[in-house]
Scaffold this motif. Structure first.
Motif, PDB file in Angstrom:
ATOM      1  N   MET A   1       0.620  -1.056  -0.122  1.00 19.26           N
ATOM      2  CA  MET A   1       0.463   0.391  -0.078  1.00 19.26           C
ATOM      3  C   MET A   1       0.995   0.958   0.497  1.00 19.26           C
ATOM      4  N   ILE A  96      -5.281   6.774   0.251  1.00 19.11           N
ATOM      5  CA  ILE A  96      -5.421   5.447   0.562  1.00 19.11           C
ATOM      6  C   ILE A  96      -4.317   4.623  -0.950  1.00 19.11           C
ATOM      7  N   THR A  98      -3.042   1.916  -4.445  1.00 17.59           N
ATOM      8  CA  THR A  98      -2.968   0.184  -4.008  1.00 17.59           C
ATOM      9  C   THR A  98      -1.623   0.047  -5.520  1.00 17.59           C
TER      10      THR A  98
END
Length: 204
Positions: A1, A96, A98
């Protein structure tokens, strides 16, 4: 992440064609502190460190990754926004991320907005539902806030962001120009919400 906060701008020093494409990236990172197998986001693409040396890291880039990322990104001399994977307890300064690219957008225009730059992008119809004013988007690995979204009759959309002077100074986004392709990752929360809505609709 990842968080979409860029910590170095590297440069592709060498490209080798093997079963996959191996890229060797110059970096200011202290590479002795980076383990083989570690993840590094390269202009928004999560890649695995497969080799390293003083001031360089090597990554294998699959054909699938090349086909889904901005054209020309994996070429010698190309600058890359770099971010090391987030550690538990790190400050989440962006949002956040990915490192999985959802699509490619094209820069439509770049205009001055005070000391900032206002940039508009065109995205394909499959990404349009995931963009919302004041929502988050990742452009070439950089966490940004969507300022405006305009939908076209053909289902495509344009969206606009502002790039402040600091972001211009520490990322590759200062070089954006009309016609340039960039990697886009939508907000992961929007992705899950859309999936939930799909199943709710099927259940009705």
């Amino acid at each position: 992440m990842f968080t979409g906060i860029i910590t170095d701008v590297g440069e592709i020093a060498r490209v080798e064609t093997r079963g996959d494409t191996r890229v060797v990236v110059r970096t200011a990172y202290e590479t002795a502190e980076i383990d083989l197998g570690a993840s590094v986001a390269c202009s928004g693409v999560c890649l695995t460190v497969v080799d390293k040396g003083p001031n360089w890291l090597a990554f294998d880039v699959s054909g699938e990754t090349i086909s889904r990322s901005a054209q020309g990104q994996w070429s010698e001399g190309r600058p890359l926004n770099l971010e090391r994977a987030m550690k538990l307890g790190d400050e989440l300064g962006g949002h956040i991320v990915t490192g999985h690219v959802d699509g490619v957008a094209e820069v439509i225009d770049v205009t001055a907005d005070g000391d900032s730059k206002r940039v508009r992008f065109r995205v394909p119809s499959d990404l349009a539902p995931f963009l919302a004013p004041k929502g988050s988007v990742t452009v070439d690995g950089v966490s940004l806030t969507v300022n405006a979204v305009d939908d076209a009759a053909d289902g495509s959309s344009t969206f606009a962001i502002n790039i402040i002077p600091h972001t211009q100074a520490v990322t590759t986004l200062s070089a954006l120009a009309p016609g340039k392709a960039v990697n886009i990752e939508i907000d992961v929360l929007a992705r899950y919400l859309q999936r939930m809505e799909h199943y709710r609709a099927k259940a009705r």
